[in-house]
Design an enzyme around this catalytic site. Structure first.
Site, PDB file in Angstrom:
ATOM      1  N   HIS A  62      36.573  43.443  28.149  1.00  0.00           N
ATOM      2  CA  HIS A  62      37.697  42.862  28.890  1.00  0.00           C
ATOM      3  C   HIS A  62      37.683  41.341  28.837  1.00  0.00           C
ATOM      4  O   HIS A  62      36.630  40.737  28.685  1.00  0.00           O
ATOM      5  CB  HIS A  62      37.640  43.277  30.365  1.00  0.00           C
ATOM      6  CG  HIS A  62      37.601  44.745  30.575  1.00  0.00           C
ATOM      7  ND1 HIS A  62      36.821  45.327  31.542  1.00  0.00           N
ATOM      8  CD2 HIS A  62      38.248  45.758  29.958  1.00  0.00           C
ATOM      9  CE1 HIS A  62      36.991  46.646  31.510  1.00  0.00           C
ATOM     10  NE2 HIS A  62      37.852  46.933  30.551  1.00  0.00           N
ATOM     11  N   LYS A  72      32.060  33.482  33.435  1.00  0.00           N
ATOM     12  CA  LYS A  72      31.349  34.409  34.314  1.00  0.00           C
ATOM     13  C   LYS A  72      29.846  34.161  34.245  1.00  0.00           C
ATOM     14  O   LYS A  72      29.316  33.740  33.219  1.00  0.00           O
ATOM     15  CB  LYS A  72      31.593  35.860  33.884  1.00  0.00           C
ATOM     16  CG  LYS A  72      33.021  36.315  34.012  1.00  0.00           C
ATOM     17  CD  LYS A  72      33.177  37.742  33.510  1.00  0.00           C
ATOM     18  CE  LYS A  72      34.621  38.202  33.577  1.00  0.00           C
ATOM     19  NZ  LYS A  72      34.767  39.549  32.994  1.00  0.00           N
ATOM     20  N   TYR A 132      28.756  39.870  39.216  1.00  0.00           N
ATOM     21  CA  TYR A 132      29.126  38.659  38.494  1.00  0.00           C
ATOM     22  C   TYR A 132      29.979  37.728  39.327  1.00  0.00           C
ATOM     23  O   TYR A 132      30.706  38.138  40.212  1.00  0.00           O
ATOM     24  CB  TYR A 132      29.803  38.982  37.164  1.00  0.00           C
ATOM     25  CG  TYR A 132      31.130  39.683  37.226  1.00  0.00           C
ATOM     26  CD1 TYR A 132      32.324  38.971  37.188  1.00  0.00           C
ATOM     27  CD2 TYR A 132      31.197  41.071  37.282  1.00  0.00           C
ATOM     28  CE1 TYR A 132      33.549  39.615  37.204  1.00  0.00           C
ATOM     29  CE2 TYR A 132      32.412  41.724  37.302  1.00  0.00           C
ATOM     30  CZ  TYR A 132      33.585  40.985  37.259  1.00  0.00           C
ATOM     31  OH  TYR A 132      34.792  41.633  37.291  1.00  0.00           O
ATOM     32  N   ASP A 170      40.542  51.839  28.915  1.00  0.00           N
ATOM     33  CA  ASP A 170      39.674  51.201  27.922  1.00  0.00           C
ATOM     34  C   ASP A 170      39.672  51.935  26.582  1.00  0.00           C
ATOM     35  O   ASP A 170      39.365  51.341  25.552  1.00  0.00           O
ATOM     36  CB  ASP A 170      38.245  51.088  28.449  1.00  0.00           C
ATOM     37  CG  ASP A 170      38.096  50.002  29.510  1.00  0.00           C
ATOM     38  OD1 ASP A 170      39.078  49.265  29.753  1.00  0.00           O
ATOM     39  OD2 ASP A 170      37.003  49.896  30.101  1.00  0.00           O
TER      40      ASP A 170
END
Length: 181
Positions: A62, A72, A132, A170
């Site tokens: 992603h 991130k 994260y 996905d």
């Protein structure tokens, strides 16, 4: 905090100094001043996210596009995952290359992923807690992705494909060569 360069430009592994004694272990997970100093950039994280997943769950690959792109800082507090990032920055010397690293509760490594990367992970242990920080808020209209089994990327997810648990969303992501970045 110790910064380790990876083969992908601007993507770093971060290790923390561990303090172990008869009571257990202590370490500093994050310090904004130290973090910005070691990566040589001013990153301001605004959102923390966490997922719990079972073995074989693959989330990704992603990314967020445009003004909603995200840097991130990822880590695993319980279990083991194979974390994978792909450089999507067309101007980068490492465009289209990927990096795989195991993050787990024992090694306590973190991975800094700059803006312009796709990201995903697969759970290798019975379960895992994956956390994260991101420097931009999630925006549904700016999301994008790349199919996990892109033949050009040839990512070894370390589990047989028939053991992977992947969302319907996905499973229909495009390959890198047709992806709108």
């Amino acid at each position: 905090m110790i910064l380790l360069e990876t083969k992908l430009k601007d993507c770093y592994v971060i290790e923390s100094k561990l303090f172990n004694d008869e009571r257990g272990c202590f370490y500093e997970v994050f310090n904004q001043i130290k973090f910005n100093k070691i990566i040589g950039a001013d990153v301001n994280f605004v959102q923390d996210n966490e997922s719990f997943s079972f073995k074989g769950v693959l989330r990704g690959l992603h990314f967020q596009k445009g003004n909603h792109a995200q840097a991130k800082l990822v880590r695993v507090s319980q279990g083991r995952v194979l974390d994978v990032v792909v450089d999507l920055r067309k101007s980068s010397r490492t465009f289209g290359e990927h990096l795989s690293i195991e993050l787990n509760e024992e090694n306590k490594k973190q991975l800094f992923i700059p803006k312009g990367f796709a990201h995903g992970f697969v759970v290798l242990s019975k379960s895992a807690v994956f956390s994260y920080k991101s420097d931009n808020y999630y925006n549904k209209e700016s999301e994008g992705g790349i199919i996990f089994n892109d033949s050009e990327l040839n990512i070894n997810w370390q589990l047989p494909e028939d053991e992977l648990i992947i969302s319907k969303k996905d499973m229909v992501l495009p390959e890198l060569k047709t992806c709108k970045i």
